[in-house]
Design an enzyme around this catalytic site. Structure first.
Site, PDB file in Angstrom:
ATOM      1  CG  ASP A 225      -1.980  -1.116   1.119  1.00 49.70           C
ATOM      2  OD1 ASP A 225      -1.997  -1.859   0.120  1.00 49.70           O
ATOM      3  OD2 ASP A 225      -2.754  -1.256   2.077  1.00 49.70           O
TER       4      ASP A 225
ATOM      5  CE  LYS B  51      -3.640  -4.284   0.932  1.00 50.09           C
ATOM      6  NZ  LYS B  51      -4.424  -3.609   1.969  1.00 50.09           N
TER       7      LYS B  51
ATOM      8  CB  CYS C 129      -2.327  -2.784   5.148  1.00 50.34           C
ATOM      9  SG  CYS C 129      -3.928  -1.949   5.034  1.00 50.34           S
TER      10      CYS C 129
END
Length: 198
Positions: free
Chosen positions: A38, A150, A183
């Site tokens: 991310d 995702k 995450c």
């Protein structure tokens, strides 16, 4: 750890050992992937979701250069590189029900809201195929890298990540990215489940 890795000149069956505590780590570069979690504009760039919500993006922006060095070394060593992006459909149909924890957490950060990117183009917060969910420019994926989309914290939840790793016979993952407590940790924990072990 990968920054110390250099397998230039080693044979195809080479095992690499990295000094670590409590014990050295051995890995096969052919079966190892570096996973960049991310590192996208919404989290680490001015004008992204975190910045718009008043959160300091400097700590995530500070990761860019160290991750860039890790990726340079990993690619030189022939390691597989995978990026993840947290992103949703423009109608947020994959973000959970209105009262779901995921939706509630992101509602205060204006998930799905239309915004103007720094370049002046129209974008949307945490929506796929927009500036907001693009990987930060300095870490842009290269040919041969894979990007996994995702819609929850873990890269394993309802994605192709596990299938990709199995197809490449990957059994060692080296994680980088943001944020460690959410995450990254969610993906690391899921990576230890028997479903994902080879």
């Amino acid at each position: 750890m990968v920054a110390a890795l250099d397998v230039g000149g080693l044979g195809m069956d080479a095992q690499v050992s990295i000094t670590a505590r409590p014990e050295p780590i051995s890995l096969d570069p052919r079966r190892t992937a570096v996973v960049v979690i991310d590192m996208q504009n919404d989290f680490g760039s001015r004008g992204g979701m975190f910045d718009g919500a008043g959160l300091d993006v400097a700590p995530i922006a500070a990761l860019v250069q160290p991750i860039s060095r890790v990726l340079e070394t990993a690619r030189r060593a022939g390691l597989f590189v995978v990026y993840t992006r947290q992103e949703h459909n423009s109608d947020l149909s994959d973000a959970g029900n209105e009262d779901s924890p995921h939706r509630i957490k992101h509602r205060r950060m204006n998930i799905g809201a239309t915004v103007e990117a720094p370049s002046g183009i129209r974008s949307q917060i945490l929506v796929r195929n927009t500036w907001n969910t693009a990987i930060v420019a300095e870490l842009e994926p290269r040919q041969g890298d894979v990007v996994v989309s995702k819609h929850r914290y873990s890269a394993f939840f309802e994605t192709s990540f596990d299938t990709i790793l199995r197809a490449k016979r990957i059994n060692t993952l080296i994680f980088t990215g943001a944020t460690t407590s959410i995450c990254v940790e969610s993906t690391v924990r899921d990576a230890t489940l028997p479903l994902h072990c080879t």
